[in-house]
Design an enzyme around this catalytic site. Structure first.
Site, PDB file in Angstrom:
ATOM      1  N   SER A 149      -1.658   5.995   2.473  1.00 23.72           N
ATOM      2  CA  SER A 149      -3.104   5.952   2.705  1.00 23.72           C
ATOM      3  C   SER A 149      -3.556   7.374   3.018  1.00 23.72           C
ATOM      4  O   SER A 149      -2.772   8.163   3.579  1.00 23.72           O
ATOM      5  CB  SER A 149      -3.414   5.045   3.897  1.00 23.72           C
ATOM      6  OG  SER A 149      -4.750   5.225   4.323  1.00 23.72           O
ATOM      7  N   TYR A 162      -1.477   3.832  13.152  1.00 29.04           N
ATOM      8  CA  TYR A 162      -1.585   3.543  11.717  1.00 29.04           C
ATOM      9  C   TYR A 162      -1.429   4.832  10.903  1.00 29.04           C
ATOM     10  O   TYR A 162      -0.714   4.860   9.900  1.00 29.04           O
ATOM     11  CB  TYR A 162      -2.923   2.869  11.420  1.00 29.04           C
ATOM     12  CG  TYR A 162      -3.110   2.504   9.962  1.00 29.04           C
ATOM     13  CD1 TYR A 162      -2.283   1.571   9.341  1.00 29.04           C
ATOM     14  CD2 TYR A 162      -4.111   3.101   9.192  1.00 29.04           C
ATOM     15  CE1 TYR A 162      -2.443   1.239   8.000  1.00 29.04           C
ATOM     16  CE2 TYR A 162      -4.281   2.777   7.847  1.00 29.04           C
ATOM     17  CZ  TYR A 162      -3.449   1.845   7.264  1.00 29.04           C
ATOM     18  OH  TYR A 162      -3.604   1.524   5.928  1.00 29.04           O
TER      19      TYR A 162
HETATM   20  N1  LIG Z   1      -7.999  -1.656   2.309  1.00 30.32           N
HETATM   21  C1  LIG Z   1      -7.965  -0.358   2.518  1.00 30.32           C
HETATM   22  O1  LIG Z   1      -9.005   0.300   2.752  1.00 30.32           O
HETATM   23  C2  LIG Z   1      -6.654   0.385   2.429  1.00 30.32           C
HETATM   24  C3  LIG Z   1      -6.684   1.768   2.257  1.00 30.32           C
HETATM   25  C4  LIG Z   1      -5.483   2.472   2.168  1.00 30.32           C
HETATM   26  C5  LIG Z   1      -4.278   1.786   2.217  1.00 30.32           C
HETATM   27  N2  LIG Z   1      -4.270   0.435   2.393  1.00 30.32           N
HETATM   28  C6  LIG Z   1      -2.965  -0.241   2.422  1.00 30.32           C
HETATM   29  O2  LIG Z   1      -2.919  -1.144   1.329  1.00 30.32           O
HETATM   30  C7  LIG Z   1      -2.048  -2.235   1.652  1.00 30.32           C
HETATM   31  C8  LIG Z   1      -2.783  -3.547   1.440  1.00 30.32           C
HETATM   32  O3  LIG Z   1      -3.876  -3.578   2.336  1.00 30.32           O
HETATM   33  P1  LIG Z   1      -5.148  -4.533   2.137  1.00 30.32           P
HETATM   34  O4  LIG Z   1      -6.322  -3.773   2.562  1.00 30.32           O
HETATM   35  O5  LIG Z   1      -5.098  -5.167   0.805  1.00 30.32           O
HETATM   36  O6  LIG Z   1      -4.853  -5.591   3.313  1.00 30.32           O
HETATM   37  P2  LIG Z   1      -4.690  -7.166   3.333  1.00 30.32           P
HETATM   38  O7  LIG Z   1      -5.696  -7.826   2.462  1.00 30.32           O
HETATM   39  O8  LIG Z   1      -4.599  -7.545   4.775  1.00 30.32           O
HETATM   40  O9  LIG Z   1      -3.255  -7.382   2.647  1.00 30.32           O
HETATM   41  C9  LIG Z   1      -2.076  -7.192   3.329  1.00 30.32           C
HETATM   42  C10 LIG Z   1      -1.002  -7.935   2.551  1.00 30.32           C
HETATM   43  O10 LIG Z   1       0.271  -7.685   3.175  1.00 30.32           O
HETATM   44  C11 LIG Z   1       0.894  -8.945   3.392  1.00 30.32           C
HETATM   45  N3  LIG Z   1       1.757  -8.847   4.542  1.00 30.32           N
HETATM   46  C12 LIG Z   1       1.408  -8.475   5.806  1.00 30.32           C
HETATM   47  N4  LIG Z   1       2.487  -8.537   6.607  1.00 30.32           N
HETATM   48  C13 LIG Z   1       3.518  -8.954   5.833  1.00 30.32           C
HETATM   49  C14 LIG Z   1       4.879  -9.220   6.081  1.00 30.32           C
HETATM   50  N5  LIG Z   1       5.417  -9.071   7.305  1.00 30.32           N
HETATM   51  N6  LIG Z   1       5.666  -9.629   5.060  1.00 30.32           N
HETATM   52  C15 LIG Z   1       5.136  -9.800   3.831  1.00 30.32           C
HETATM   53  N7  LIG Z   1       3.858  -9.553   3.526  1.00 30.32           N
HETATM   54  C16 LIG Z   1       3.069  -9.149   4.524  1.00 30.32           C
HETATM   55  C17 LIG Z   1      -0.229  -9.949   3.559  1.00 30.32           C
HETATM   56  O11 LIG Z   1       0.174 -11.248   3.167  1.00 30.32           O
HETATM   57  P3  LIG Z   1       0.667 -12.425   4.146  1.00 30.32           P
HETATM   58  O12 LIG Z   1      -0.190 -12.354   5.366  1.00 30.32           O
HETATM   59  O13 LIG Z   1       0.471 -13.657   3.307  1.00 30.32           O
HETATM   60  O14 LIG Z   1       2.108 -12.144   4.421  1.00 30.32           O
HETATM   61  C18 LIG Z   1      -1.217  -9.432   2.528  1.00 30.32           C
HETATM   62  O15 LIG Z   1      -0.892  -9.922   1.243  1.00 30.32           O
HETATM   63  C19 LIG Z   1      -1.602  -2.004   3.091  1.00 30.32           C
HETATM   64  O16 LIG Z   1      -0.349  -1.349   3.089  1.00 30.32           O
HETATM   65  C20 LIG Z   1      -2.687  -1.090   3.652  1.00 30.32           C
HETATM   66  O17 LIG Z   1      -2.226  -0.330   4.737  1.00 30.32           O
HETATM   67  C21 LIG Z   1      -5.420  -0.283   2.498  1.00 30.32           C
END
Ligand SMILES: NC(=O)c1ccc[n+]([C@@H]2O[C@H](COP(=O)([O-])OP(=O)(O)OC[C@H]3O[C@@H](n4cnc5c(N)ncnc54)[C@H](OP(=O)(O)O)[C@@H]3O)[C@@H](O)[C@H]2O)c1
Length: 265
Positions: A149, A162
């Site tokens: 990120s 984070y």
């Molecule tokens: N959204 C943003 O602005 C942004 C920006 C930069 C980077 N990111 C990164 O992108 C990635 C996805 O983020 P998102 O925004 O799409 O968030 P999100 O919608 O909360 O998705 C997170 C995903 O990770 C899974 N997960 C969480 N804990 C887990 C575990 N212990 N084992 C297996 N799966 C797990 C969740 O599924 P379950 O709960 O079903 O397990 C969900 O599918 C993350 O690494 C985040 O840090 C996000």
């Protein structure tokens, strides 16, 4: 746990395993990669959501299978990858996307917060490497993709843990790339800014719509490029911030960054 076969196996290129595929960016990447012809294996903890994603991929003519798995549990990850390879053939690519974080005021930061964020973002990704890399090395080909990120490029206010976890993910990917590239394994680190994965009352700075962000990341993944940092406006601001005197940069972050850490990013 069972592998849920939702489409016939016509897998020629080897499958792409995506962790955190039940919601948000992981779901978006899975749908976009499947639309472009990749055979995707969807991992996360919530099986019902994974099956909805797989069903929509299959309904659109794509190929997907589902395997529930908690990436923080090493034994679960090793078992899931072993089962996928035994039943569906070689894993060509792993996208270690599962992750996230939360805001913690610095005066309340605890080891437990740091452990929780490292466990899913960093150690979870390493479990996937442990599970997939031996087969990739034996075949002399493969692709590891890590979800960093832009928050890992600077210590964000109230998001120090984070930021630290995402900085660690980026360094992990870089180190592995140096070691593994000569052995036929490509490594990509994705470094998005804010991506709009759900409706929020307020837009976060330079937030990008999910579809645009996933298309951008999918291009990078399929081209096997080493890094993807976007949006350019935020990347440019970070470059300027990096050459500012530290006290000035900190003061600016304090003022403008507070909005930026109201949720993950
Ligand atoms: N959204 C943003 O602005 C942004 C920006 C930069 C980077 N990111 C990164 O992108 C990635 C996805 O983020 P998102 O925004 O799409 O968030 P999100 O919608 O909360 O998705 C997170 C995903 O990770 C899974 N997960 C969480 N804990 C887990 C575990 N212990 N084992 C297996 N799966 C797990 C969740 O599924 P379950 O709960 O079903 O397990 C969900 O599918 C993350 O690494 C985040 O840090 C996000």
């Amino acid at each position: 746990m069972q592998v849920h076969e939702l489409a016939p196996d016509q897998n020629q290129r080897g499958m792409t395993v995506i962790t955190g595929a039940s919601t948000g960016i992981g779901r978006g990447l899975a749908i976009e990669l499947a639309r472009r012809g990749e055979f995707v294996a969807l991992l996360a903890r919530r099986q019902n959501l994974l099956e909805e994603v797989a069903a929509s991929i299959c309904a659109a003519g794509g190929r997907a299978i589902v395997r529930p798995c908690d990436v923080t549990d090493r034994a679960q990850v090793l078992a899931a990858f072993e089962e996928l390879e035994r039943k569906r053939g070689p894993i060509e690519r792993v996208i270690a996307n599962a992750g996230g974080g939360y805001k913690v005021p610095s005066e309340r930061l605890s080891g437990a917060d740091v452990e929780a964020m490292l466990a899913v973002n960093l150690v979870g990704a390493v479990h996937c490497v442990e599970a997939a890399l031996p087969g990739m090395l034996a075949r002399g080909r493969g692709h590891l993709v890590f979800m960093g990120s832009l928050a890992g490029e600077v210590g964000l206010p109230q998001a120090a843990a984070y930021s630290a976890a995402k900085a660690a993910v980026a360094r992990l990917g870089e180190g592995l790339r140096v070691d593994l590239q000569p052995r036929g394994i490509d490594v990509t680190v994705l470094m998005p800014g804010f991506v709009r994965t759900r409706d929020r009352r307020k837009r976060r700075p330079f937030e990008m719509p999910l579809a645009r962000a996933t298309a951008r990341m999918t291009d990078t993944i399929l081209d096997r490029r080493p890094i993807c940092r976007f949006p350019w406006t935020l990347v440019a601001l970070l470059a300027v911030a990096a050459i500012l005197p530290t006290r000035l940069r900190d003061a600016l972050l304090r003022r403008t960054g507070k909005r930026a850490v109201r949720s993950r990013g």
